[in-house]
Enzyme design. Structure first.
Site, PDB file in Angstrom:
ATOM      1  CG  HIS A 173      -3.915  -1.420  -1.568  1.00 58.45           C
ATOM      2  ND1 HIS A 173      -5.013  -2.214  -1.812  1.00 58.45           N
ATOM      3  CD2 HIS A 173      -4.295  -0.557  -0.594  1.00 58.45           C
ATOM      4  CE1 HIS A 173      -6.008  -1.860  -1.026  1.00 58.45           C
ATOM      5  NE2 HIS A 173      -5.611  -0.846  -0.277  1.00 58.45           N
ATOM      6  CG  MET A 187     -11.613  -2.318   5.176  1.00 54.82           C
ATOM      7  SD  MET A 187     -10.101  -2.014   4.271  1.00 54.82           S
ATOM      8  CE  MET A 187      -9.109  -1.144   5.493  1.00 54.82           C
ATOM      9  CB  SER A 231      -0.908   0.000   1.227  1.00 55.17           C
ATOM     10  OG  SER A 231      -1.516   1.274   1.347  1.00 55.17           O
ATOM     11  CG  ASP A 277      -6.201  -2.519   3.249  1.00 55.16           C
ATOM     12  OD1 ASP A 277      -5.115  -2.282   3.815  1.00 55.16           O
ATOM     13  OD2 ASP A 277      -6.807  -1.681   2.548  1.00 55.16           O
ATOM     14  N   GLY A 278      -4.881  -4.064   6.319  1.00 53.47           N
ATOM     15  CA  GLY A 278      -4.746  -3.397   7.614  1.00 53.47           C
ATOM     16  C   GLY A 278      -4.007  -4.231   8.635  1.00 53.47           C
ATOM     17  N   GLY A 279      -2.885  -3.710   9.114  1.00 51.38           N
ATOM     18  CA  GLY A 279      -2.147  -4.409  10.172  1.00 51.38           C
ATOM     19  C   GLY A 279      -1.533  -5.726   9.735  1.00 51.38           C
ATOM     20  CG  HIS A 304      -9.171   0.502  -0.456  1.00 50.69           C
ATOM     21  ND1 HIS A 304      -8.577   0.323   0.772  1.00 50.69           N
ATOM     22  CD2 HIS A 304     -10.515   0.561  -0.209  1.00 50.69           C
ATOM     23  CE1 HIS A 304      -9.503   0.277   1.713  1.00 50.69           C
ATOM     24  NE2 HIS A 304     -10.689   0.429   1.147  1.00 50.69           N
ATOM     25  N   GLY A 358      -8.867   4.329   6.664  1.00 48.65           N
ATOM     26  CA  GLY A 358      -8.510   5.742   6.755  1.00 48.65           C
ATOM     27  C   GLY A 358      -7.079   6.016   7.178  1.00 48.65           C
ATOM     28  CG  PHE A 359      -5.921   7.126  10.029  1.00 46.02           C
ATOM     29  CD1 PHE A 359      -5.264   8.344   9.887  1.00 46.02           C
ATOM     30  CD2 PHE A 359      -7.292   7.127  10.273  1.00 46.02           C
ATOM     31  CE1 PHE A 359      -5.964   9.541   9.996  1.00 46.02           C
ATOM     32  CE2 PHE A 359      -8.002   8.324  10.381  1.00 46.02           C
ATOM     33  CZ  PHE A 359      -7.336   9.540  10.243  1.00 46.02           C
ATOM     34  N   GLY A 360      -3.009   4.246   8.064  1.00 44.77           N
ATOM     35  CA  GLY A 360      -2.081   3.121   8.120  1.00 44.77           C
ATOM     36  C   GLY A 360      -1.587   2.931   9.546  1.00 44.77           C
ATOM     37  CG  ASP A 389      -5.103   2.723   0.770  1.00 45.15           C
ATOM     38  OD1 ASP A 389      -6.041   1.914   0.786  1.00 45.15           O
ATOM     39  OD2 ASP A 389      -3.936   2.430   1.096  1.00 45.15           O
ATOM     40  N   GLY A 441       1.061  -1.950   4.136  1.00 44.43           N
ATOM     41  CA  GLY A 441       1.623  -0.605   4.034  1.00 44.43           C
ATOM     42  C   GLY A 441       2.884  -0.480   4.852  1.00 44.43           C
ATOM     43  CB  SER A 442       3.415   0.126   8.505  1.00 44.29           C
ATOM     44  OG  SER A 442       2.142   0.664   8.581  1.00 44.29           O
ATOM     45  CG  MET A 474     -11.131   3.816   2.002  1.00 41.15           C
ATOM     46  SD  MET A 474      -9.656   3.802   3.012  1.00 41.15           S
ATOM     47  CE  MET A 474      -8.439   3.724   1.739  1.00 41.15           C
ATOM     48  CG  MET A 497      -8.216   7.849   2.121  1.00 42.32           C
ATOM     49  SD  MET A 497      -7.325   8.053   3.665  1.00 42.32           S
ATOM     50  CE  MET A 497      -6.314   6.580   3.648  1.00 42.32           C
TER      51      MET A 497
HETATM   52  C1  DX5 Z   1      -6.178   1.952   5.510  1.00 43.38           C
HETATM   53  C2  DX5 Z   1      -5.749   1.560   4.146  1.00 43.38           C
HETATM   54  C3  DX5 Z   1      -4.646   0.572   4.102  1.00 43.38           C
HETATM   55  C4  DX5 Z   1      -3.375   1.004   4.781  1.00 43.38           C
HETATM   56  C5  DX5 Z   1      -2.813  -0.209   5.449  1.00 43.38           C
HETATM   57  O1  DX5 Z   1      -7.322   2.689   5.404  1.00 43.38           O
HETATM   58  O2  DX5 Z   1      -6.829   1.019   3.427  1.00 43.38           O
HETATM   59  O3  DX5 Z   1      -4.379   0.130   2.782  1.00 43.38           O
HETATM   60  O4  DX5 Z   1      -2.409   1.538   3.916  1.00 43.38           O
HETATM   61  O5  DX5 Z   1      -1.744   0.180   6.220  1.00 43.38           O
HETATM   62  P1  DX5 Z   1      -0.998  -0.807   7.216  1.00 43.38           P
HETATM   63  O6  DX5 Z   1      -0.535  -1.979   6.396  1.00 43.38           O
HETATM   64  O7  DX5 Z   1       0.104   0.028   7.736  1.00 43.38           O
HETATM   65  O8  DX5 Z   1      -2.000  -1.205   8.261  1.00 43.38           O
HETATM   66 ZN    ZN Z   2      -6.424   0.048   1.463  1.00 40.44          ZN
END
Ligand code: DX5
Ligand code: ZN
Length: 214
Positions: A31, A135, A6, A173-175, A64, A140-142, A33, A195-196, A66, A35
Site C-alpha cells: 500500500h 478509511m 502501508s 485503512d487506519g488503526g 492510495h 494523512g497520518f499513520g 500513500d 502501517g504501524s 490523497m 499525499m
Molecule cells: C493514512 C494512510 C494509511 C496509514 C495507516 O492516511 O492512508 O495507509 O499508513 O497507518 P496505520 O496502519 O499506522 O494506521
Molecule cells: Zn492509505
C-alpha cells in the site's frame, strides 16, 4: 484475508531493506500513500521515490491517492505498474469518468471514503468499482486510533455490494491491528491495510501472517 502493508510506516532511510521484507512476506499488496499537503495536511513521498520502490517490489502495488485532482496522476500511477489505483470520493468532481480512465489505463479502480462520507454515496457507481477503501482514521497520518463506527460502514458496504451484485473488494485503512482486524474480518472486509502494526513490529512477517489468518 488479504493484507496490504502501508509503506508510510517504513524506515525511509532503508527502503531497500523494507521492500525486501515485503518481497519475502505473505503480503498480497504493498500500500503506497501519496499525499499532496492540500487534500491532506501531510506529505509522504512522490513519484521519483515510488519509481525506485516499484522497480524493486515484486508484490502488486495498491496506490492510495490523497491528492486533489487525482485524475491528473493516472498515467503516472500506471507507469509504476500499479495493480490498484484508489482515489478519494471527496477529491473527484467527476468520479464516474475518473473510474473509467483508471480502467482504460489497465488498473483496478478503487474509491476511498473518508470517515464522514457515507457508503450510500457510492450506490450509483458500485457496479463499476473493483474495490472500495474505507478509511478508519482521517487520512494523512499513520498511527491513529481506529474509529469504531467503521465496523458498521463495512457491514453497510457489504450489504450494498450484495444488493447490487457488485464484486468490489472491501479494503480498510487506519488503526488496523490483530484486534480491530478480527472485527473487520467478521464485518466483511476483504483487504486490510496496516502501517504501524506491520512496520513497527520486531517480527513484521509474523504481523502480516497474523492478519492474513483472520
Ligand atoms: C493514512 C494512510 C494509511 C496509514 C495507516 O492516511 O492512508 O495507509 O499508513 O497507518 P496505520 O496502519 O499506522 O494506521
Ligand atoms: Zn492509505
Amino acid at each position: 484475508m488479504k493484507v496490504s502493508p502501508s509503506l508510510l510506516a517504513a524506515d525511509f532511510l532503508h527502503l531497500d531493506r523494507e521492500i525486501e521484507m515485503i518481497n519475502s512476506s505473505e503480503a498480497d499488496f504493498l500500500h503506497l500513500d501519496v499525499m499532496d499537503g492540500v487534500f491532506v495536511p501531510n506529505i509522504s513521498f512522490g513519484f521519483p521515490v515510488l519509481k525506485g520502490v516499484a522497480r524493486e517490489c515484486r508484490v502488486p502495488l495498491d496506490v492510495h491517492m490523497m491528492t486533489v485532482s487525482p485524475e491528473k496522476w493516472i498515467s503516472h500511477v500506471r507507469d509504476l505498474g500499479a495493480t490498484i489505483m484508489n482515489v478519494h470520493q471527496e477529491a473527484c468532481l467527476h468520479l464516474y469518468s475518473t473510474v473509467q480512465h483508471i480502467h482504460e489505463a489497465g488498473m483496478l479502480a478503487g474509491v476511498t471514503l473518508n470517515p464522514a462520507t457515507p457508503v450510500s454515496t457510492l450506490s450509483d457507481i458500485i457496479a463499476d468499482l473493483d474495490l472500495v477503501l474505507i478509511m478508519s482514521v482521517e487520512p494523512g497520518f499513520g498511527g491513529q486510533p481506529f474509529i469504531p463506527h467503521t465496523i458498521d460502514k463495512v457491514k453497510a458496504l457489504k450489504q450494498l455490494c450484495l444488493a447490487s451484485g457488485s464484486k468490489a473488494m472491501i479494503e480498510v485503512d487506519g488503526g488496523v491491528n490483530e484486534k480491530t482486524g478480527a472485527l473487520l474480518a467478521s464485518a466483511g472486509a476483504d483487504v486490510l491495510v496496516a502501517g504501524s502494526y506491520v512496520f513497527g513490529s520486531k517480527t513484521p512477517h509474523e504481523a502480516i501472517l497474523s492478519l492474513k489468518n483472520l
